[in-house]
Motif scaffolding. Structure first.
Motif, PDB file in Angstrom:
ATOM      1  N   GLU A  59       0.671  -0.808  -0.049  1.00 49.47           N
ATOM      2  CA  GLU A  59       0.212   0.410   0.145  1.00 49.47           C
ATOM      3  C   GLU A  59       0.363   1.033   0.011  1.00 49.47           C
ATOM      4  O   GLU A  59       1.426   1.543   0.957  1.00 49.47           O
ATOM      5  N   VAL A  60       1.140   1.835  -1.516  1.00 46.21           N
ATOM      6  CA  VAL A  60       1.561   3.172  -1.096  1.00 46.21           C
ATOM      7  C   VAL A  60       1.054   4.422  -1.668  1.00 46.21           C
ATOM      8  O   VAL A  60      -0.293   4.590  -2.202  1.00 46.21           O
ATOM      9  N   TRP A  61       1.623   5.759  -0.501  1.00 45.02           N
ATOM     10  CA  TRP A  61       0.872   7.244  -0.276  1.00 45.02           C
ATOM     11  C   TRP A  61       2.307   8.111  -0.321  1.00 45.02           C
ATOM     12  O   TRP A  61       3.353   7.518   0.034  1.00 45.02           O
ATOM     13  N   PHE A  62       1.736   8.243  -1.331  1.00 41.90           N
ATOM     14  CA  PHE A  62       3.000   9.552  -1.825  1.00 41.90           C
ATOM     15  C   PHE A  62       2.688  11.057  -1.584  1.00 41.90           C
ATOM     16  O   PHE A  62       2.070  10.988  -3.229  1.00 41.90           O
ATOM     17  N   ALA A  63       2.547  12.108  -1.635  1.00 36.53           N
ATOM     18  CA  ALA A  63       1.846  13.483  -1.273  1.00 36.53           C
ATOM     19  C   ALA A  63       3.139  14.660  -0.996  1.00 36.53           C
ATOM     20  O   ALA A  63       3.451  14.695  -0.749  1.00 36.53           O
ATOM     21  N   VAL A  64       2.624  15.050  -2.484  1.00 38.24           N
ATOM     22  CA  VAL A  64       3.360  17.074  -2.513  1.00 38.24           C
ATOM     23  C   VAL A  64       2.754  17.739  -2.334  1.00 38.24           C
ATOM     24  O   VAL A  64       1.634  17.776  -3.311  1.00 38.24           O
ATOM     25  N   PHE A  65       2.491  18.872  -0.737  1.00 34.07           N
ATOM     26  CA  PHE A  65       2.255  20.233  -1.192  1.00 34.07           C
ATOM     27  C   PHE A  65       2.802  21.094  -1.395  1.00 34.07           C
ATOM     28  O   PHE A  65       3.489  22.172  -0.139  1.00 34.07           O
ATOM     29  N   LEU A  66       2.771  21.880  -2.145  1.00 31.64           N
ATOM     30  CA  LEU A  66       3.813  22.830  -2.569  1.00 31.64           C
ATOM     31  C   LEU A  66       2.959  23.852  -3.739  1.00 31.64           C
ATOM     32  O   LEU A  66       2.300  23.665  -4.863  1.00 31.64           O
ATOM     33  N   GLY A  67       3.937  25.589  -3.017  1.00 29.44           N
ATOM     34  CA  GLY A  67       2.855  26.147  -3.872  1.00 29.44           C
ATOM     35  C   GLY A  67       1.276  26.202  -4.143  1.00 29.44           C
ATOM     36  O   GLY A  67       0.302  26.627  -5.159  1.00 29.44           O
ATOM     37  N   GLY A  68       0.543  26.355  -2.954  1.00 33.60           N
ATOM     38  CA  GLY A  68      -0.515  25.534  -3.618  1.00 33.60           C
ATOM     39  C   GLY A  68      -1.468  24.952  -3.526  1.00 33.60           C
ATOM     40  O   GLY A  68      -2.659  24.696  -3.931  1.00 33.60           O
ATOM     41  N   ARG A  74      -1.351   8.357  -7.970  1.00 38.45           N
ATOM     42  CA  ARG A  74      -2.783   8.251  -7.933  1.00 38.45           C
ATOM     43  C   ARG A  74      -2.696   6.384  -7.714  1.00 38.45           C
ATOM     44  O   ARG A  74      -3.533   6.263  -7.609  1.00 38.45           O
ATOM     45  N   GLN A  75      -1.682   5.914  -8.033  1.00 36.60           N
ATOM     46  CA  GLN A  75      -1.939   4.450  -7.786  1.00 36.60           C
ATOM     47  C   GLN A  75      -1.839   4.136  -6.175  1.00 36.60           C
ATOM     48  O   GLN A  75      -1.111   4.084  -5.758  1.00 36.60           O
ATOM     49  N   GLU A  76      -2.483   3.307  -5.557  1.00 31.15           N
ATOM     50  CA  GLU A  76      -2.407   2.640  -4.407  1.00 31.15           C
ATOM     51  C   GLU A  76      -1.653   1.583  -3.978  1.00 31.15           C
ATOM     52  O   GLU A  76      -1.000   1.193  -2.756  1.00 31.15           O
ATOM     53  N   PHE A  77      -1.949   0.765  -4.745  1.00 30.66           N
ATOM     54  CA  PHE A  77      -1.746  -0.566  -5.074  1.00 30.66           C
ATOM     55  C   PHE A  77      -0.342  -1.037  -5.301  1.00 30.66           C
ATOM     56  O   PHE A  77      -0.491  -0.966  -7.216  1.00 30.66           O
ATOM     57  N   PHE A  78       0.789  -2.155  -5.418  1.00 26.53           N
ATOM     58  CA  PHE A  78       1.917  -2.665  -6.041  1.00 26.53           C
ATOM     59  C   PHE A  78       2.502  -4.027  -5.934  1.00 26.53           C
ATOM     60  O   PHE A  78       2.258  -4.593  -4.850  1.00 26.53           O
TER      61      PHE A  78
END
Length: 329
Positions: A59-68, A74-78
């Motif tokens: 189960e994989v999450w990766f997100a960045v909040f930058l510059g608004g 988008r893919q949740e499982f590998f």
């Protein structure tokens, strides 16, 4: 119950070295989970990443909040070993690396190292025994209850505050960062469908770190825990007055405000405001989790962090349909 829990914790101290080196190698149970999570924030940038290892998938999450703007994987499982997010132990530190696309077409790479600067907090042995005791006190005690309680107490879960430092490259533009960060490691059996609903609030900055965790299970309608670190040191939550009705709707609350009583006799105000987030789906939609970035004001000090909330697909399971006024907190 407090005395019994305190005795159990003393007899079974947290084994940090074992936990740090836990592996699923050789395991076959599909419910076993070994999850690494990192959440790093300042007023300009937020990063969160999770690698939840199972024997059959990741189960994989990766997100960045930058510059608004929010950029997320988008893919949740590998398949096992094919995650674009890598998490590796490097001495006393942890390294994160990512290479791939976020959103639809944004090319992203990240190389970063987490270094702890505070002692790890184990959610079983470090939290005040009265928090688990209050949760148990709300239920009918019998042989079946204490047997099912193993579904809750059988998982190891600890967190550590530190710094995540590295470089992010977004569509060819490189940004160096050094962010206050909390890492979370949990392992053991985890069936997402066993959870009714949950809320996790976490804020971090150089001046403070705050955690409030609430979860509802079939065997235990409410379990609340928390801690707060500021210039006066680390203190644990004894009680909170969060209005459960605000988190009983199956939706993301845009604002939350409540008060937390700490073990140093202080009562501090906490406010959280939703900024943006990503939705995750577990076990074919049996459990939906919203990982949101939020702005916090805690005892007058502003920080950024996470407003995570999740719900079982069966709405009738929220808090086991208990009357909130009858719940011991």
């Amino acid at each position: 119950m407090c005395r019994a829990l305190a005795k159990r914790n003393k007899q079974n101290p947290f084994d940090y070295q074992y936990a740090e080196n836990f592996s699923l190698d050789g395991e076959k149970d599909k419910w076993l989970n070994n999850s690494y999570y990192f959440s790093a924030h300042d007023e300009k940038m937020s990063i969160f990443a999770r690698l939840g290892k199972r024997v059959h998938s990741e189960e994989v999450w990766f997100a960045v909040f930058l510059g608004g703007s929010i950029y997320s994987l988008r893919q949740e499982f590998f398949p096992v070993g094919e995650s674009p997010l890598r998490v590796e132990k490097n001495g006393d530190n942890w390294t994160l690396s990512f290479q791939g696309k976020l959103n639809e077409n944004d090319e992203v790479s990240l190389q970063a190292t987490f270094a702890g600067n505070q002692k790890p907090i184990d959610f079983t042995s470090d939290m005040p025994a009265e928090r688990m005791a209050a949760g148990i006190a709300n239920e009918k005690w019998n042989k079946s209850f204490f047997g099912q309680l193993q579904n809750v107490s059988g998982q190891c879960h600890y967190e550590q505050e530190g710094v995540l430092e590295g470089q992010l490259t977004l569509n060819g533009s490189a940004t160096a960062f050094r962010l206050p960060c909390v890492r979370d490691h949990s392992f053991g059996k985890r069936d997402w469908n066993y959870m009714n609903n949950h809320l996790w609030l976490m804020a971090v900055s150089p001046d403070q770190q705050f955690n409030y965790s609430l979860v509802s299970y079939p065997v235990m309608s409410v379990l609340e825990m928390g801690n707060y670190r500021d210039g006066k040191g680390l203190h644990f939550m004894l009680q909170a007055d969060l209005d459960f009705e605000q988190i009983n709707q199956g939706t993301i609350p845009r604002e939350l405000a409540f008060r937390v009583k700490l073990d140093d006799a202080r009562t501090i105000p906490v406010e959280a405001k939703f900024l943006t987030g990503v939705t995750y789906h577990f076990q074919d939609g049996q459990y939906i989790l919203y990982e949101n970035i939020a702005e916090f004001t805690i005892d007058g000090k502003v920080s950024r962090g996470i407003l995570e909330i999740g719900f079982n697909a069966d709405r009738n399971r929220y808090f086991n349909q208990r009357e909130f006024k009858e719940i011991i907190r």
